[in-house]
Scaffold this active site. Structure first.
Site, PDB file in Angstrom:
ATOM      1  N   TYR A 150       0.041 -14.277   8.815  1.00  0.00           N
ATOM      2  CA  TYR A 150       1.490 -14.091   8.725  1.00  0.00           C
ATOM      3  C   TYR A 150       1.959 -13.254   9.907  1.00  0.00           C
ATOM      4  O   TYR A 150       1.387 -12.214  10.217  1.00  0.00           O
ATOM      5  CB  TYR A 150       1.844 -13.381   7.413  1.00  0.00           C
ATOM      6  CG  TYR A 150       3.314 -13.087   7.229  1.00  0.00           C
ATOM      7  CD1 TYR A 150       4.234 -14.127   7.033  1.00  0.00           C
ATOM      8  CD2 TYR A 150       3.791 -11.782   7.236  1.00  0.00           C
ATOM      9  CE1 TYR A 150       5.585 -13.859   6.856  1.00  0.00           C
ATOM     10  CE2 TYR A 150       5.149 -11.504   7.048  1.00  0.00           C
ATOM     11  CZ  TYR A 150       6.034 -12.550   6.858  1.00  0.00           C
ATOM     12  OH  TYR A 150       7.369 -12.283   6.678  1.00  0.00           O
ATOM     13  N   ASP A 245      -1.773  -9.846  16.749  1.00  0.00           N
ATOM     14  CA  ASP A 245      -0.731  -9.285  15.892  1.00  0.00           C
ATOM     15  C   ASP A 245      -1.358  -8.109  15.145  1.00  0.00           C
ATOM     16  O   ASP A 245      -2.053  -8.291  14.137  1.00  0.00           O
ATOM     17  CB  ASP A 245      -0.208 -10.346  14.923  1.00  0.00           C
ATOM     18  CG  ASP A 245       0.843  -9.778  13.971  1.00  0.00           C
ATOM     19  OD1 ASP A 245       1.096  -8.558  14.015  1.00  0.00           O
ATOM     20  OD2 ASP A 245       1.400 -10.569  13.184  1.00  0.00           O
ATOM     21  N   LYS A 273       4.822  -1.324  11.170  1.00  0.00           N
ATOM     22  CA  LYS A 273       4.290  -0.537  10.044  1.00  0.00           C
ATOM     23  C   LYS A 273       3.947   0.923  10.411  1.00  0.00           C
ATOM     24  O   LYS A 273       4.844   1.753  10.448  1.00  0.00           O
ATOM     25  CB  LYS A 273       3.130  -1.279   9.392  1.00  0.00           C
ATOM     26  CG  LYS A 273       3.628  -2.635   8.850  1.00  0.00           C
ATOM     27  CD  LYS A 273       2.697  -3.396   7.946  1.00  0.00           C
ATOM     28  CE  LYS A 273       3.461  -4.536   7.283  1.00  0.00           C
ATOM     29  NZ  LYS A 273       2.994  -5.865   7.571  1.00  0.00           N
TER      30      LYS A 273
HETATM   31  C1  LIG Z   1       4.009  -7.101   7.931  1.00  0.00           C
HETATM   32  C2  LIG Z   1       3.564  -8.003   9.007  1.00  0.00           C
HETATM   33  C3  LIG Z   1       4.482  -8.629   9.859  1.00  0.00           C
HETATM   34  C4  LIG Z   1       5.972  -8.564   9.651  1.00  0.00           C
HETATM   35  O1  LIG Z   1       6.463  -7.270   9.742  1.00  0.00           O
HETATM   36  P1  LIG Z   1       7.911  -6.937   9.081  1.00  0.00           P
HETATM   37  O2  LIG Z   1       8.161  -5.533   9.502  1.00  0.00           O
HETATM   38  O3  LIG Z   1       7.732  -7.121   7.605  1.00  0.00           O
HETATM   39  O4  LIG Z   1       8.872  -7.894   9.656  1.00  0.00           O
HETATM   40  C5  LIG Z   1       3.978  -9.352  10.926  1.00  0.00           C
HETATM   41  N1  LIG Z   1       2.663  -9.477  11.138  1.00  0.00           N
HETATM   42  C6  LIG Z   1       1.752  -8.896  10.325  1.00  0.00           C
HETATM   43  C7  LIG Z   1       0.300  -9.051  10.624  1.00  0.00           C
HETATM   44  C8  LIG Z   1       2.177  -8.159   9.237  1.00  0.00           C
HETATM   45  O5  LIG Z   1       1.267  -7.622   8.402  1.00  0.00           O
END
Ligand SMILES: *Cc1c(COP(=O)(O)O)cnc(C)c1O
Length: 433
Positions: A150, A245, A273
């Site tokens: 994701y 990511d 995060k």
């Molecule tokens: C949480 C997450 C996202 C999206 O981040 P948001 O701040 O919720 O938009 C993208 N990539 C990874 C790997 C994530 O865990």
């Protein structure tokens, strides 16, 4: 013996009932609604350290950590104090502030692939902008991603996990046009051959690969030995870019992220995060020659009204400072391994097929007999059993993510006693499933 008799949800039920009339599904982000485990979510009132309290006064040991940011524990006193101080000067400037420099330097020092960084407001924005930059840099449109990874909810990255070796992307949601995802190619995670095939099928067309170096969005899935190295080689061979990511893994798998831990250095990195310390932040970074494409130094447009605001920068700075103390990552690894080894043993003793694993402070547990190497493996988990496990834990004061396909998180505030108590309750719940 812990019982469920004191577990009350009167207030939560009432508030969530109203919320459902006001917001779609009663929430502002889908997983919070507990749809995949059933039952009503509890409404939080406050958070502190390893604990969260709901509006009925139930206390929980928390393994969600606001989905990753709370690595130092919720509402850390030093983070809160630093926020109070900058708050007095205002919440947003829409102009340069010194805190941006401080956090940028910390990120650049920590993350091997990053020489320059741009701050945004979410992980979604970070990944969406990184993808635009990769396309701008290579002059190519196609992107490779992995099933069950994701990268936020931007159109191009919301691509259904197809079956077979590799599938042309189909939109995962109504409202996403085929034209937005037709350049997105999906492969199974940990399958280098599938990626190789995609490069052979689309010579000179692939801008790059975006991957969760350790997956947290299929539940927890670790990379096989050689997988990340293989992606590095393939992208080099085809003049494509490799993007990690690290929105979830950054400053969690190691201070310098998964790239430090595994020694594989991507071209582009996205963060989020933890670097916001609980406030809305994301970032993308890369080598200077790539980053200089971004406006206003280059022509690739990207912007944000609240980007780099002093509050979010300050929470990030304080959080990273706390993580720099010696022994933090050893402590996170130790406590989380104790948790996953305990869960594995307890599940097996209770006669359940289970697979529990972690790297540093990121973990997962599936009710399946096979090691989970990709999204298809994750889907072999007994989801009904997981739902009953999640509810049983919740009713006894342990807050586990309300979905099998979300990673779990520990923090520096989790003590040995927290883990012992969690395992004791898990033993009780597992024996009743
Ligand atoms: C949480 C997450 C996202 C999206 O981040 P948001 O701040 O919720 O938009 C993208 N990539 C990874 C790997 C994530 O865990």
């Amino acid at each position: 013996m812990t019982t469920t008799s004191s577990f009350k949800t009167t207030q939560s039920d009432e508030i969530f009932g109203t919320a459902q009339k006001l917001m779609p599904g009663g929430v502002n982000s889908p997983v919070r609604a507990f749809k995949s485990v059933g039952g009503q979510p509890v409404v939080f009132d406050r958070v502190k350290g390893s604990r969260v309290w709901d509006v009925d006064g139930n206390e929980y040991i928390d393994y969600v950590g606001t989905w990753g940011p709370a690595i130092c524990g919720h509402a850390h006193p030093e983070v809160i104090a630093a926020l109070h101080e900058v708050l007095e000067k205002g919440t947003s400037f829409g102009a340069p502030c010194i805190q941006e420099n401080v956090l940028a330097e910390m990120v650049i020092d920590a993350v091997p692939s990053i020489e320059m960084v741009r701050f945004v407001n979410s992980g979604t924005e970070a990944c969406m902008s990184a993808l635009r930059m990769m396309r701008a840099y290579t002059g190519r449109d196609k992107i490779v991603k992995f099933q069950g990874n994701y990268h936020g909810h931007a159109d191009m990255l919301l691509v259904q996990a197809g079956s077979g070796v590799a599938t042309l992307g189909l939109p995962d949601s109504p409202g996403v046009p085929n034209t937005a995802t037709s350049s997105t190619l999906a492969a199974p995670y940990n399958d280098l051959e599938a990626v190789k095939t995609l490069f052979e099928q689309h010579p000179g067309e692939i801008a790059g690969i975006m991957v969760e170096p350790v997956v947290g969005n299929s539940g927890f899935v670790a990379p096989d030995a050689g997988f990340l190295e293989g992606l590095r080689e393939l992208t080099r061979e085809h003049d494509a870019l490799l993007a990690f990511d690290e929105v979830m893994t950054g400053f969690r798998i190691a201070y310098g992220g998964a790239q430090e831990r595994f020694g594989v250095i991507p071209d582009v990195t996205t963060l989020g995060k933890i670097i916001g310390g609980g406030l809305p932040v994301g970032a993308f970074g890369a080598r200077k020659d790539i980053m200089e494409l971004v406006a206003p130094s280059g022509s690739m447009y990207q912007s944000g009204t609240l980007s780099g605001n002093p509050l979010a920068m300050t929470a990030g700075i304080k959080t990273l400072e706390l993580l720099q103390k010696t022994g933090t990552y050893e402590q996170l690894e130790r406590i989380t391994t104790k948790l996953t080894q305990g869960l594995q043993q307890i599940a097996n003793e209770a006669g359940h097929d289970a697979y529990a694993a972690n790297i540093s402070a990121m973990f997962g547990m599936f009710f399946t007999g096979k090691p989970v190497r990709n999204f298809d493996d994750a889907k072999t988990s007994d989801l009904d059993k997981f739902a009953r496990f999640q509810r049983g834990m919740l009713e006894r004061g342990i807050y586990v993510a309300p979905s099998q396909f979300e990673g779990g998180f520990t923090s520096l505030a989790h003590t040995d006693e927290d883990i012992d108590k969690t395992l004791e309750i898990a033993r009780e719940v597992m024996s009743s499933l």
